[in-house]
Write a protein that holds these residues in place. Structure first.
Motif, PDB file in Angstrom:
ATOM      1  N   VAL A 162      36.030  28.556  41.329  1.00 38.75           N
ATOM      2  CA  VAL A 162      34.957  29.541  41.428  1.00 38.75           C
ATOM      3  C   VAL A 162      34.505  29.903  40.017  1.00 38.75           C
ATOM      4  CG1 VAL A 162      34.299  31.810  42.284  1.00 38.75           C
ATOM      5  CG2 VAL A 162      35.927  30.419  43.572  1.00 38.75           C
ATOM      6  N   GLU A 163      33.269  29.567  39.689  1.00 37.04           N
ATOM      7  CA  GLU A 163      32.764  29.819  38.349  1.00 37.04           C
ATOM      8  C   GLU A 163      32.517  31.308  38.132  1.00 37.04           C
ATOM      9  OE1 GLU A 163      29.317  27.470  37.763  1.00 37.04           O
ATOM     10  OE2 GLU A 163      30.374  25.555  37.899  1.00 37.04           O
ATOM     11  N   GLY A 207      36.158  35.656  48.073  1.00 41.83           N
ATOM     12  CA  GLY A 207      37.326  35.020  48.655  1.00 41.83           C
ATOM     13  C   GLY A 207      38.448  34.742  47.681  1.00 41.83           C
ATOM     14  N   LEU A 208      38.616  35.632  46.697  1.00 39.28           N
ATOM     15  CA  LEU A 208      39.685  35.492  45.723  1.00 39.28           C
ATOM     16  C   LEU A 208      40.652  36.668  45.844  1.00 39.28           C
ATOM     17  CD1 LEU A 208      37.579  34.485  42.583  1.00 39.28           C
ATOM     18  CD2 LEU A 208      38.879  32.961  44.072  1.00 39.28           C
ATOM     19  N   VAL A 209      41.728  36.620  45.092  1.00 41.44           N
ATOM     20  CA  VAL A 209      42.638  37.755  45.020  1.00 41.44           C
ATOM     21  C   VAL A 209      42.260  38.565  43.779  1.00 41.44           C
ATOM     22  CG1 VAL A 209      44.511  36.587  46.216  1.00 41.44           C
ATOM     23  CG2 VAL A 209      44.331  36.387  43.722  1.00 41.44           C
ATOM     24  N   PRO A 210      42.452  39.884  43.795  1.00 42.78           N
ATOM     25  CA  PRO A 210      42.075  40.715  42.656  1.00 42.78           C
ATOM     26  C   PRO A 210      42.693  40.266  41.333  1.00 42.78           C
ATOM     27  CG  PRO A 210      42.523  42.086  44.563  1.00 42.78           C
ATOM     28  CD  PRO A 210      42.933  40.688  44.943  1.00 42.78           C
ATOM     29  N   GLY A 211      43.903  39.728  41.406  1.00 40.28           N
ATOM     30  CA  GLY A 211      44.561  39.288  40.183  1.00 40.28           C
ATOM     31  C   GLY A 211      43.772  38.230  39.433  1.00 40.28           C
ATOM     32  N   THR A 212      43.048  37.423  40.166  1.00 38.83           N
ATOM     33  CA  THR A 212      42.234  36.387  39.520  1.00 38.83           C
ATOM     34  C   THR A 212      41.150  37.026  38.656  1.00 38.83           C
ATOM     35  OG1 THR A 212      42.609  34.853  41.340  1.00 38.83           O
ATOM     36  CG2 THR A 212      40.714  34.432  39.932  1.00 38.83           C
TER      37      THR A 212
END
Length: 206
Positions: free
Chosen positions: A8-9, A39-44
């Protein structure tokens, strides 16, 4: 989802952040909300931007880049510079198509103005938009779309002012769409400066 983050850019995340901004305003914008949007986790997002403020700074930088790129893309899609100007004016408020969304973005701008670093980025976006508007008006003048002697720089400043003002009055009055209001006000500002033989360009821009 663990394997997805690198695919994911940043620009995709930043555009998702802009959408979330319009829905929830400053109080509701969190890294978790933006992460859910893509659709990611917050840590990303913490790894990418460090914090909510880091995300906002990155979004401001991207907005300045987008302002210049948008002008070139819009110009290619229209036969006349004035037609492109109308489209650019409308696109400059993309994502603010409801009074609530407009209010949320306005709230973020107020926050930016109180923060020196964010304010500098907001000014960069404003100036990039101003250069694009002035360039289109200068092209229109060179092509004879505008009357001889038109002060292009002053007219560009007026166009930017009515873009901001039209959005605020539309959000208050809640009549029609923001696009309709912007095109109406832009036509009113441009009409005294349009060369008679090019009056049809205003119709094209509607």
């Amino acid at each position: 989802m663990v394997g997805r983050p690198r695919g994911v850019e940043d620009v995709v995340i930043l555009r998702a952040a802009a959408r979330v901004m319009g829905r929830v305003g400053p109080a509701g914008l969190t890294l978790a909300a933006v992460a859910r949007e893509v659709g990611l986790v917050p840590g990303t997002l913490v790894q990418r931007f460090g914090s909510k403020r880091g995300l906002l700074l990155a979004l401001a930088e991207q907005s300045a880049k987008d302002a210049g790129e948008r002008a070139g893309r819009v110009r290619q899609a229209h036969a006349s510079a004035l037609g492109a100007l109308a489209a650019l004016t409308v696109e400059s408020v993309a994502g603010m198509d409801t009074p609530e969304a407009f209010a949320h973005h306005l709230a973020f701008l107020c926050t930016d103005l109180a923060d020196p670093e964010l304010s500098a980025h907001a000014l960069a976006v404003h100036r990039a938009q101003g250069r694009a508007v002035e360039a289109l008006l200068a092209e229109a003048a060179g092509a004879g779309e505008l009357r001889a002697g038109t002060d292009v720089a002053a007219l560009a400043r007026t166009v930017q002012a009515i873009t901001a003002g039209a959005g605020l009055t539309w959000a208050l009055e809640r009549r029609g769409t923001l696009e309709q209001r912007l095109r109406q006000e832009l036509d009113t500002v441009l009409l005294p400066h349009v060369a008679p033989r090019h009056g049809r360009d205003l119709e094209e821009s509607r």
